[in-house]
Motif scaffolding. Structure first.
Motif, short mmCIF file in Angstrom:
data_model
loop_
_atom_site.label_atom_id
_atom_site.label_comp_id
_atom_site.label_asym_id
_atom_site.label_seq_id
_atom_site.Cartn_x
_atom_site.Cartn_y
_atom_site.Cartn_z
N TYR A 1 0.89 -1.28 0.05
CA TYR A 1 -0.01 0.12 -0.10
C TYR A 1 0.93 1.27 -0.03
O TYR A 1 2.09 1.12 0.53
CB TYR A 1 -0.85 0.01 1.43
CG TYR A 1 -1.85 -1.07 1.47
CD1 TYR A 1 -3.23 -0.95 0.69
CD2 TYR A 1 -1.35 -2.24 2.11
CE1 TYR A 1 -4.04 -2.20 1.00
CE2 TYR A 1 -2.26 -3.30 1.91
CZ TYR A 1 -3.54 -3.44 1.59
OH TYR A 1 -4.22 -4.50 1.62
N ASN A 2 0.47 2.24 -0.52
CA ASN A 2 1.08 3.56 -0.37
C ASN A 2 0.74 4.18 0.86
O ASN A 2 -0.34 3.76 1.67
CB ASN A 2 1.01 4.51 -1.55
CG ASN A 2 -0.51 5.09 -1.66
OD1 ASN A 2 -1.25 4.86 -0.73
ND2 ASN A 2 -0.73 5.79 -2.77
N TRP A 3 1.21 5.49 1.27
CA TRP A 3 1.24 5.94 2.47
C TRP A 3 -0.47 6.50 2.64
O TRP A 3 -0.80 6.40 3.83
CB TRP A 3 2.04 7.06 2.82
CG TRP A 3 1.96 8.22 1.83
CD1 TRP A 3 2.52 8.41 0.57
CD2 TRP A 3 1.00 9.53 2.04
NE1 TRP A 3 2.03 9.64 0.17
CE2 TRP A 3 1.29 10.18 0.85
CE3 TRP A 3 0.43 9.95 3.09
CZ2 TRP A 3 0.68 11.49 0.89
CZ3 TRP A 3 -0.38 11.02 3.08
CH2 TRP A 3 -0.27 12.08 1.70
N ARG A 4 -1.14 6.70 1.38
CA ARG A 4 -2.53 6.95 1.57
C ARG A 4 -3.46 5.71 1.81
O ARG A 4 -4.55 5.85 1.94
CB ARG A 4 -3.17 7.73 0.30
CG ARG A 4 -2.25 9.02 0.04
CD ARG A 4 -2.80 9.42 -1.56
NE ARG A 4 -2.15 10.55 -1.85
CZ ARG A 4 -2.66 11.99 -1.36
NH1 ARG A 4 -3.48 12.18 -0.65
NH2 ARG A 4 -1.88 12.87 -2.18
N GLY A 5 -2.92 4.54 1.93
CA GLY A 5 -3.53 3.36 2.01
C GLY A 5 -4.09 2.75 0.59
O GLY A 5 -4.93 2.11 0.67
N ALA A 6 -3.67 3.43 -0.62
CA ALA A 6 -4.16 2.96 -1.76
C ALA A 6 -3.18 1.60 -1.87
O ALA A 6 -2.20 1.51 -1.77
CB ALA A 6 -3.92 3.80 -2.91
N LYS A 7 -4.02 0.57 -2.54
CA LYS A 7 -3.15 -0.67 -2.78
C LYS A 7 -2.47 -0.75 -4.25
O LYS A 7 -3.15 -0.32 -5.11
CB LYS A 7 -4.34 -1.89 -2.96
CG LYS A 7 -3.46 -3.24 -2.98
CD LYS A 7 -4.44 -4.33 -2.44
CE LYS A 7 -5.83 -4.34 -3.14
NZ LYS A 7 -5.67 -5.13 -4.44
N LEU A 8 -1.11 -0.94 -3.88
CA LEU A 8 -0.22 -0.75 -5.19
C LEU A 8 -0.15 -2.24 -5.53
O LEU A 8 0.06 -2.37 -7.08
CB LEU A 8 1.03 -0.57 -4.75
CG LEU A 8 1.09 0.82 -4.02
CD1 LEU A 8 2.54 1.21 -3.62
CD2 LEU A 8 0.65 2.18 -4.85
N ASP B 1 -1.02 -6.58 -5.17
CA ASP B 1 -1.71 -7.67 -4.32
C ASP B 1 -0.76 -8.62 -3.48
O ASP B 1 -1.12 -8.88 -2.35
CB ASP B 1 -2.75 -8.80 -5.14
CG ASP B 1 -4.02 -7.86 -5.79
OD1 ASP B 1 -4.67 -7.02 -5.16
OD2 ASP B 1 -4.38 -8.34 -6.77
#
Ligand code: HEM
Length: 271
Positions: free
Chosen positions: A178-185, A187
């Motif tokens: 995940y990035n620091w915003r919580g978006a999954k990069l 699986d």
């Protein structure tokens, strides 16, 4: 904590690599009707092996299985002993001697028509409590060959680049990123493979020495499923092989994928 203590502790954690829970082997066979008389059933009886075809939610302690080829799909590693195998016999036990003795006797019977690959089950390396719950608690158990007739064998190695990594870095490939915003990069392995959990009975033998010597596989992966699980198996493999979703596969070299059907007896392999 002092660095030396931490390193010693970390090495200690990895010593679980030494623990063996189970031994298994796959015998890749070239069959001809003349081989039908070979005394595999008698050998199985002598070593007290139970046919996995009858499994009912529990893999037998001392197990044997008969698998008949459907097709073989090429991987990165050319392996004719696997891709040309007409049948596979699987044997497994808690005790190494039983598997070894069975293999010695069977290879005397089959001569050049058998190639044996063996491995061991060890405690999981990268699985904590939450992963245990996610990936293993709801996994399908071994069912009878009538309920789950399809099998897939997917042997593979990991590259030297993988083995050069510290176990903590390797561990990260089994989880999503995940990035620091919580978006999954990404699986990662476990999430990419998640649709398979309730459908695929899975078993992985590791080579006794890791990484395995040249010409051997690090991992012998094996899967069983019902008719409805076949497209899910392909979907899971496609997700694992997609390096945008699962960067771990950058370090994977696959042997042929061997697909078969579970046979209820040795004789049925010849029908
Ligand atoms: C069906 C769903 C699957 C789930 C939920 C799953 C999950 C996992 C997990 C959690 C681990 C880490 C084990 C540990 O802690 O040591 C693992 C390891 C492994 N899985 Fe899967 N997996 C699945 C399918 C597959 C498939 C289809 C393949 C091969 C085609 C595969 C090959 C492997 C291998 C070789 C390892 C050991 C990797 C290593 O130690 O470097 N898995 N799997």
């Amino acid at each position: 904590m002092a660095t030396e203590v931490w390193i010693a502790k970390r090495q200690h954690t990895c010593s679980m690599e030494d623990k063996i829970l189970r031994h298994g082997a796959y015998l890749f066979l070239r069959l001809h009707v003349s081989k039908r008389a070979i005394a595999i059933p008698q050998l199985a009886q002598r070593y007290g092996l139970t046919n996995e075809f009858e499994a009912d939610g529990r893999h037998p302690d001392r197990a044997i299985a008969f698998l008949r080829k459907v097709e073989a799909m090429a991987g990165n590693i050319d392996d004719r002993s696997l891709s040309h195998a007409d049948a596979v016999v699987h044997v497994a036990a808690e005790c190494a001697d039983i598997v070894r003795a069975f293999c010695v006797e069977a290879s005397e019977m089959f001569g050049p028509n058998v190639r044996i690959r063996s491995g061991v089950v060890r405690p999981t390396l990268y699985t904590g409590g939450a992963m245990q719950q996610f990936a293993y608690e709801n996994q399908v158990r071994q069912q009878s060959g009538n309920t789950m007739p399809h099998v897939f064998l997917v042997p593979m190695c990991k590259t030297s680049e993988w083995w050069a990594k510290d176990w903590m870095e390797r561990h990260t490939y089994f989880l999503p990123r995940y990035n620091w915003r919580g978006a999954k990069l990404k699986d990662g392995h476990a999430l990419a493979a998640a649709p398979g959990i309730p459908h695929l009975y899975r078993r992985t033998y590791k080579h006794q020495v890791m990484p395995a010597p040249q010409g051997e596989y690090d991992f012998l992966n094996y899967f069983e499923c019902a008719d409805s699980g076949v497209p899910i198996f392909h979907e899971v493999c496609a997700a694992l092989r997609d390096q945008r979703r699962n960067p771990e596969w950058h370090f994977v070299r696959e042997g042929p994928t061997w697909r078969g059907h579970r046979a209820s007896t040795w004789a049925e392999l010849f029908d």
